[in-house]
Design a protein around this motif. Structure first.
Motif, PDB file in Angstrom:
ATOM      1  N   UNK A   1       0.820  -1.210   0.000  1.00  0.00           N
ATOM      2  CA  UNK A   1       0.000   0.000   0.000  1.00  0.00           C
ATOM      3  C   UNK A   1       0.853   1.260   0.000  1.00  0.00           C
ATOM      4  N   UNK A   2       2.066   1.167   0.527  1.00  0.00           N
ATOM      5  CA  UNK A   2       2.954   2.327   0.502  1.00  0.00           C
ATOM      6  C   UNK A   2       3.331   2.722  -0.920  1.00  0.00           C
ATOM      7  N   UNK A   3       3.202   1.801  -1.859  1.00  0.00           N
ATOM      8  CA  UNK A   3       3.585   2.078  -3.251  1.00  0.00           C
ATOM      9  C   UNK A   3       2.424   2.586  -4.095  1.00  0.00           C
ATOM     10  N   UNK A   4       1.209   2.576  -3.544  1.00  0.00           N
ATOM     11  CA  UNK A   4       0.012   2.874  -4.329  1.00  0.00           C
ATOM     12  C   UNK A   4      -0.245   4.379  -4.363  1.00  0.00           C
ATOM     13  N   UNK A   5      -0.435   4.909  -5.565  1.00  0.00           N
ATOM     14  CA  UNK A   5      -0.740   6.330  -5.728  1.00  0.00           C
ATOM     15  C   UNK A   5      -2.238   6.606  -5.736  1.00  0.00           C
ATOM     16  N   UNK A   6      -3.014   5.620  -6.212  1.00  0.00           N
ATOM     17  CA  UNK A   6      -4.457   5.818  -6.357  1.00  0.00           C
ATOM     18  C   UNK A   6      -5.180   4.514  -6.100  1.00  0.00           C
ATOM     19  N   UNK A   7      -6.217   4.567  -5.260  1.00  0.00           N
ATOM     20  CA  UNK A   7      -7.145   3.451  -5.073  1.00  0.00           C
ATOM     21  C   UNK A   7      -8.457   3.830  -5.744  1.00  0.00           C
ATOM     22  N   UNK A   8      -8.931   2.981  -6.631  1.00  0.00           N
ATOM     23  CA  UNK A   8     -10.268   3.115  -7.202  1.00  0.00           C
ATOM     24  C   UNK A   8     -11.095   1.984  -6.607  1.00  0.00           C
ATOM     25  N   UNK A   9     -12.057   2.333  -5.776  1.00  0.00           N
ATOM     26  CA  UNK A   9     -12.838   1.304  -5.085  1.00  0.00           C
ATOM     27  C   UNK A   9     -14.254   1.240  -5.634  1.00  0.00           C
ATOM     28  N   UNK A  10     -14.707   0.022  -5.909  1.00  0.00           N
ATOM     29  CA  UNK A  10     -16.073  -0.223  -6.366  1.00  0.00           C
ATOM     30  C   UNK A  10     -16.591  -1.468  -5.642  1.00  0.00           C
ATOM     31  N   UNK A  11     -16.885  -1.304  -4.357  1.00  0.00           N
ATOM     32  CA  UNK A  11     -17.344  -2.408  -3.513  1.00  0.00           C
ATOM     33  C   UNK A  11     -18.604  -1.955  -2.783  1.00  0.00           C
ATOM     34  N   UNK A  12     -19.753  -2.398  -3.240  1.00  0.00           N
ATOM     35  CA  UNK A  12     -21.013  -1.999  -2.611  1.00  0.00           C
ATOM     36  C   UNK A  12     -21.331  -2.920  -1.445  1.00  0.00           C
ATOM     37  N   UNK A  13     -21.704  -2.309  -0.332  1.00  0.00           N
ATOM     38  CA  UNK A  13     -21.997  -3.030   0.906  1.00  0.00           C
ATOM     39  C   UNK A  13     -20.801  -3.886   1.292  1.00  0.00           C
ATOM     40  N   UNK A  14     -20.943  -5.185   1.475  1.00  0.00           N
ATOM     41  CA  UNK A  14     -19.852  -6.073   1.842  1.00  0.00           C
ATOM     42  C   UNK A  14     -19.327  -5.735   3.237  1.00  0.00           C
ATOM     43  N   UNK A  15     -18.206  -6.321   3.604  1.00  0.00           N
ATOM     44  CA  UNK A  15     -17.599  -6.095   4.911  1.00  0.00           C
ATOM     45  C   UNK A  15     -16.099  -5.896   4.740  1.00  0.00           C
ATOM     46  N   UNK A  16     -15.483  -5.342   5.758  1.00  0.00           N
ATOM     47  CA  UNK A  16     -14.045  -5.123   5.745  1.00  0.00           C
ATOM     48  C   UNK A  16     -13.486  -5.490   7.122  1.00  0.00           C
ATOM     49  N   UNK A  17     -12.372  -6.200   7.144  1.00  0.00           N
ATOM     50  CA  UNK A  17     -11.753  -6.601   8.405  1.00  0.00           C
ATOM     51  C   UNK A  17     -10.985  -5.424   9.021  1.00  0.00           C
ATOM     52  N   UNK A  18     -10.749  -5.534  10.307  1.00  0.00           N
ATOM     53  CA  UNK A  18     -10.116  -4.426  11.030  1.00  0.00           C
ATOM     54  C   UNK A  18      -8.749  -4.073  10.457  1.00  0.00           C
ATOM     55  N   UNK A  19      -7.928  -5.093  10.147  1.00  0.00           N
ATOM     56  CA  UNK A  19      -6.595  -4.789   9.628  1.00  0.00           C
ATOM     57  C   UNK A  19      -6.659  -4.233   8.215  1.00  0.00           C
ATOM     58  N   UNK A  20      -7.652  -4.641   7.444  1.00  0.00           N
ATOM     59  CA  UNK A  20      -7.831  -4.110   6.092  1.00  0.00           C
ATOM     60  C   UNK A  20      -8.211  -2.638   6.146  1.00  0.00           C
ATOM     61  N   UNK A  21      -9.151  -2.294   7.008  1.00  0.00           N
ATOM     62  CA  UNK A  21      -9.564  -0.893   7.138  1.00  0.00           C
ATOM     63  C   UNK A  21      -8.421  -0.035   7.661  1.00  0.00           C
ATOM     64  N   UNK A  22      -7.680  -0.551   8.635  1.00  0.00           N
ATOM     65  CA  UNK A  22      -6.539   0.206   9.154  1.00  0.00           C
ATOM     66  C   UNK A  22      -5.524   0.480   8.048  1.00  0.00           C
ATOM     67  N   UNK A  23      -5.313  -0.500   7.171  1.00  0.00           N
ATOM     68  CA  UNK A  23      -4.388  -0.310   6.067  1.00  0.00           C
ATOM     69  C   UNK A  23      -4.880   0.724   5.069  1.00  0.00           C
ATOM     70  N   UNK A  24      -6.187   0.715   4.788  1.00  0.00           N
ATOM     71  CA  UNK A  24      -6.758   1.701   3.876  1.00  0.00           C
ATOM     72  C   UNK A  24      -6.616   3.103   4.442  1.00  0.00           C
TER      73      UNK A  24
END
Length: 231
Positions: free
Chosen positions: A51-74
């Protein structure tokens, strides 16, 4: 042109066509010098080194769930300068159970009031209504919306719950119809940006299906919004 890194995260409810809709914008990103990585879940957000290398995130995820470590990383990625961009439910109706995600985005889909009850047939089109996206004065000179005037759509009109830390470029107003329980028109942000740490967030609420994504105004706004948000 310096090569940049774009991460496309797509999935969730299939009614928003996450694969087809994101594929629509991949050529645009490649033309602007991005290398694209595509993932079908937010699990990649937990990979801090990547994630340190990413310049742009394009997200297209409707509803769903996210884990704590995933959200912290985002959140960490955005705070450190990674851009986050999306449209419709893919960003404004993601991970409903996470208040920290809502805090990052600044606006949350609440509903899309539909047609008169007698006109409904039990299908997605029940929620398609004619409405106008109205540009605010700030939109005239902003690189995302410059040169774009008010425009009309027939699709889901998002009623959004938002805070005043969003920088709103365009709004839409939900009228009061005789069958509605509210008693005065309600104006919601339709296009907004948000500064979060060193990162930028871009949200466009129109984009329910491919007809809307391919609307000339919507396409232009999303294309520009991705580039604007990017590191």
């Amino acid at each position: 042109m310096t090569e940049r890194q774009a991460l496309v995260v797509r999935g969730g409810w299939e009614g928003h066509h996450p694969v087809e809709a994101t594929d629509e914008f991949v050529p645009h990103l490649k033309e602007h010098g991005y290398t694209i990585r595509i993932e079908d879940s937010p699990a990649v957000y937990a990979d801090g080194a990547y994630m340190e290398t990413v310049d742009l995130i394009v997200q297209c995820v409707t509803m769903s769930t996210i884990e704590r470590d995933e959200l912290a990383g985002l959140i960490a990625a955005v705070e450190n300068g990674t851009g986050l961009a999306g449209w419709h439910g893919g960003i404004a109706d993601s991970y409903r159970s996470s208040s920290d995600y809502l805090h990052l985005i600044g606006g949350q889909f609440a509903c899309h009031p539909g047609k008169a009850p007698a006109e409904r047939k039990g299908e997605q089109a029940d929620n398609f209504v004619p409405y106008r996206v109205e540009m605010l004065p700030a939109a005239a000179e902003h690189p995302i919306t410059q040169g774009i005037g008010d425009f009309d759509l027939v699709t889901e009109q998002y009623w959004v719950l938002a805070d005043d830390y969003v920088d709103v470029l365009a709004t839409t107003t939900q009228a009061v119809r005789e069958w509605d329980p509210w008693h005065r028109p309600v104006t919601s942000p339709a296009i907004w940006t948000r500064q979060w740490g060193r990162g930028r967030v871009f949200v466009c609420t129109p984009g329910h299906d491919m007809d809307v994504v391919r609307d000339r105004n919507v396409t232009t706004i999303i294309e520009r919004g991705m580039l604007w948000a990017s590191r």
